[in-house]
Design a protein around this motif. Structure first.
Motif: not given
Length: 349
Positions: A98, A137, A139
């Motif tokens: 990502w 993160s 994601d």
């Protein structure tokens, strides 16, 4: 007849191809574009049910065929959810990280044909609000698309025609530098596709008679694992995937030579055919590197898994930062083009 590399025309074709959105599963526009090219060259071709294009050029020996493939499908995404804020949650198409697309501009392709612009961002991008913006993160829970329309809720977004299952393409940002570097998303594998299309044009222009009947397979599902694993003519003896060489620590591949793969995650490629490619490169003084790609698969390995009894090999331009903002050099394209030209003019033993 001798090998001639058309630098300007090749680079322009790469540019044209990368600028046509074609995430896996959404490739009709680019296959229509290539089909039109093939028609204009008066070539015999087949369009598969899955949308791939297979150009066939007869050779002196029609009993033993060879097949070369490159894929024109790319990484991308689909709308997973229209969020309450009106922004979009994503589902990956193909394998990438990502962080490789964070901050990238994109286009949402709606089912009714509308194209809506947006930007891929972390939900917590604003550093003046989110203290941990940099450490969270990257994601699918945190990444979203900010739509470039006046939307404040899910209903506003849906009124634009955007819905779950719509495809999202990433801007390529193509650039050709004075120092000879080609920079763009989706050089995997549109750089190789451009080389195959240029080779086809060269064969037609020079009225070359090939030693063996040769198929040029422009596949459109490689990034999801099954691009070139069907419609392979039964006479095919040799199957060459023309795809990128992976560059990084521990790799021999670079941006200036043609990369010949000895082994990837699927296992070793056909030893004798791979050695033949190496010897051809040496004989013609073509810059090459022999390499192993640990986290890699190709249409050739997909064909083997599908049960086809062919000798398979893999080579292509060395590409830096695969599945991100990629780069190669014109020298790598030239070396790959020369190996392609040399290979198709050999006789299958």
């Amino acid at each position: 007849m001798s090998f001639t590399f058309r630098e300007q025309e090749t680079v322009e074709l790469v540019k044209q191809l990368v600028e046509i959105p074609s995430p896996s599963g959404y490739t009709k526009e680019i296959t229509d574009y290539i089909e039109n090219m093939v028609v204009n060259l008066n070539l015999s071709y087949k369009k598969t049910n899955k949308g791939a294009i297979i150009v066939t050029i007869p050779g002196k020996d029609e009993s033993k065929h060879r097949l070369l493939t490159a894929h024109i499908d790319t990484l991308g995404a689909m709308v997973k959810e229209v969020k309450a804020s009106g922004r979009l949650k994503l589902s990956m198409v193909g394998g990438f990280n990502w962080n490789a697309v964070e901050g990238e501009y994109c286009t949402i392709h709606t089912a009714n044909g509308k194209k809506v612009r947006g930007t891929i961002l972390m939900h917590q991008t604003t550093v003046h609000v989110y203290k941990n913006a940099g450490s969270l993160s990257r994601d699918e829970q945190n990444i979203e698309v900010r739509i470039d329309e006046v939307v404040t809720n899910a209903d506003d977004t849906r009124k634009l025609g955007i819905e779950v299952g719509d495809f999202i393409s990433f801007d390529p940002r193509f650039e050709f530098t004075e120092s000879g570097f080609v920079k763009s998303r989706h050089l995997d594998d549109k750089a190789s596709a451009a080389l195959l299309l240029e080779l086809i044009r060269s064969i037609q222009d020079q009225k070359m008679e090939l030693p063996n009947t040769t198929h040029f397979y422009i596949s459109n599902n490689e990034e999801i694992g099954y691009g070139g694993n069907s419609n392979i003519p039964k006479e095919t003896v040799e199957y060459i995937a023309v795809d990128m060489g992976a560059i990084g620590d521990g790799q021999t591949s670079d941006e200036y030579t043609v990369s010949i793969c000895a082994k990837d995650s699927s296992g070793p490629y056909h030893y004798e055919l791979t050695r033949q490619l190496v010897e051809l490169a040496k004989k013609q003084e073509i810059g090459f590197k022999l390499d192993i790609y640990p986290y890699y698969g190709s249409d050739a390995s997909a064909a083997i898994r599908a049960g086809f009894d062919v000798k398979h090999a893999l080579f292509g331009p060395g590409i830096e930062a695969s599945h991100a903002y990629e780069r190669t050099h014109i020298d790598s394209l030239r070396n790959t083009a020369q190996l392609l030209y040399t290979y198709i003019n050999t006789t299958i033993s």
